[in-house]
Design an enzyme around this catalytic site. Structure first.
Site, short mmCIF file in Angstrom:
data_model
loop_
_atom_site.label_atom_id
_atom_site.label_comp_id
_atom_site.label_asym_id
_atom_site.label_seq_id
_atom_site.Cartn_x
_atom_site.Cartn_y
_atom_site.Cartn_z
N CYS A 343 0.86 -1.19 0.00
CA CYS A 343 0.00 0.00 0.00
C CYS A 343 0.89 1.23 0.00
O CYS A 343 1.96 1.23 0.63
CB CYS A 343 -0.92 0.04 1.23
SG CYS A 343 -2.22 -1.19 1.21
N GLU A 377 1.80 -3.93 -5.73
CA GLU A 377 0.72 -4.91 -5.69
C GLU A 377 -0.51 -4.36 -6.41
O GLU A 377 -0.88 -3.20 -6.24
CB GLU A 377 0.38 -5.23 -4.23
CG GLU A 377 -0.66 -6.31 -4.06
CD GLU A 377 -0.91 -6.63 -2.61
OE1 GLU A 377 -2.07 -6.50 -2.16
OE2 GLU A 377 0.06 -6.99 -1.92
#
Length: 488
Positions: A343, A377
């Site tokens: 994140c 990601e």
């Protein structure tokens, strides 16, 4: 005495009528959850189509929580009936996407289930270069998947703005292979699979106060319900990120809080910018509060409190009062897909100042120290995707321009692997960037990278804006082998 009683009775009747008139709230039976109509936006006075998500009564007035169709959810807000265009009211239909009528309970913190078969089936799609798949809803976005090239060597050529002879058409187009890259299903932040329930669709916090800034949240965050019930502002300690319900509580907390920087190791400092590495297992309280804060501005993730497998890299700015948080990114200690970012977030007061690219650049510098190539990601948020596209393009073009020209005025041949090793960007992201920017073409039996003058000029202008860069010499950090569980 009778006359006095009549006057009292008359006064009470008048007061009763006045209270009844004030308590009356005009209701429109046609305005229910799921209705769509044009709604006036305060930012630009436009009337886009919006959908009613929830209805409430406050101060004898009806309020409607609306979601603007084809707009990001951070623009959702409570509006009054005067901002609704009732002449173009569309009743809810079975086909359109409407909020659930029953309130779902917030997640208990259990891990998400395995991905559905439909998600795997939809991911296995082959598409040609320049023809990315169309996504439903919102603006069209190009593919975030992986690409492969039949050959490894790529010739670099610099062309003028208007080449004299056009390149021949590609006989064997570069095929894009979309692999089912599914997001991780465990950890502090995972892909949001229950994003349509009524609880998480509505913002539960009006404002937060963090240091010298008051920030309006973008999305829902699972702060304690008692804290968000009657408080319009939540107060956060800017050093330990503890949340409080009032300013008095914050003042008492500051008298006891000894932190003046994130509770971790400072691994980088240049000028006023510093980076702290925080272990999610050793500093669990701070890591969980950081994830709660990040959830206010990240919609495509769901919060869990399992922070043990993660490292958090917090970027701060230093002044006489301490180290103030600017942004952060998290990273798995052991990533099976070699993700270097799980994140990433730059707080709204510090956006559009180059700090987002600084966070991305720092993540790739860590990958260089590890001797690996990394990738963020997936899926990325809309702002995250734009930042990564811009950074990938700048890093690749900067590396190509560093190579000197030959005696003939041509640049030497490069390979995709050489670009990956120099920039630490994963091979699929390099090829995706070259195709997305239309820099790679098939010419005379081989693939070449075309750097037109306008691309070079645009790159130089964008690099002039990046005044703050990461200096690897200022990084004091040694990679750890997290495969040994004893080091956790």
């Amino acid at each position: 005495m009778k006359k006095w009683k009549d006057r009292v009775h008359w006064a009470l009747r008048i007061m009763d009528e006045m209270t009844n008139d004030d308590s009356e709230v005009k209701h429109d039976d046609n305005l229910i959850e799921g209705c769509r109509m044009p709604v006036r936006m305060l930012q630009n006075e436009e009337w886009p189509l919006a959908e009613i998500v929830s209805i409430k009564e406050e101060k004898n007035l009806q309020h409607f929580y609306v979601h603007f169709i084809d707009y990001n959810k951070r623009l959702d807000e409570w509006v009054t009936i005067d901002r609704l265009d009732l002449t173009k009211l569309q009743p809810p239909s079975k086909d359109q996407k409407t909020p659930l009528k029953e309130l779902k309970k917030p997640s208990s913190g259990s891990r998400a289930a395995s991905p559905e078969r439909e998600q795997l089936k939809n991911a296995k799609v082959n598409n040609g270069v320049g023809n990315p798949p169309k996504q439903k809803g919102g603006r069209k976005r190009k593919l975030e998947g992986e690409f492969s090239t039949p050959t490894n060597e790529v010739e670099v050529a610099q062309l003028p703005k208007q080449p004299s002879a056009p390149l021949p058409e590609v006989n064997e187009p570069l095929q894009s292979l979309v692999t089912p890259v599914l997001p991780r299903q465990t950890g502090s932040m995972v892909a949001d699979k229950n994003n349509d329930d009524l609880v998480t669709r509505i913002k539960n916090i009006h404002m937060i106060e963090l240091g010298r800034h008051r920030i309006k949240p973008w999305y829902f965050a699972p702060y304690p319900y008692e804290l968000t019930l009657n408080n319009s502002i939540i107060y956060l300690c800017e050093f330990c990120l503890k949340y409080m319900k009032s300013r008095n509580c914050l003042v008492r907390h500051k008298a006891k809080c000894n932190l003046r920087h994130p509770p971790g190791n400072e691994i980088y400092r240049k000028g006023s910018v510093s980076f702290f590495e925080i272990d999610g297992r050793k500093n669990k309280f701070y890591s969980q509060n950081l994830c709660l804060l990040a959830k206010l501005f990240l919609d495509h993730k769901t919060l869990y409190y399992d922070t043990d497998p993660f490292l958090f890299y917090v970027m701060t700015e230093f002044d006489s009062r301490g180290f103030h948080i600017v942004g952060y990114f998290s990273k798995e200690k052991e990533s099976t897909e070699d993700y270097n970012v799980a994140c990433i977030l730059t707080l709204p007061p510090f956006q559009r100042k180059g700090f987002g690219k600084l966070l991305i650049e720092f993540s790739y510098v860590l990958s260089q120290f590890e001797g690996k190539t990394g990738s963020p990601e997936k899926p990325l948020s809309d702002l995250g995707l734009l930042s990564y596209r811009s950074y990938w393009c700048q890093a690749i073009v900067e590396f190509i321009l560093k190579f000197p020209k030959n005696a003939d005025g041509d640049r030497p041949q490069l390979t995709i692997n050489e670009i990956c090793e120099a920039t630490s960007i994963r091979r699929e992201d390099v090829i995706y960037t070259l195709c997305n920017m239309n820099l790679i073409n098939y010419y005379k039996g081989q693939y070449i990278i075309m750097l037109a003058e306008d691309v070079v000029d645009s790159h130089k202008k964008s690099m002039m804006k990046r005044k703050v860069r990461i200096d690897p010499k200022c990084l004091h950090w040694t990679p750890k082998d997290w495969s040994k569980r004893g080091k956790w």
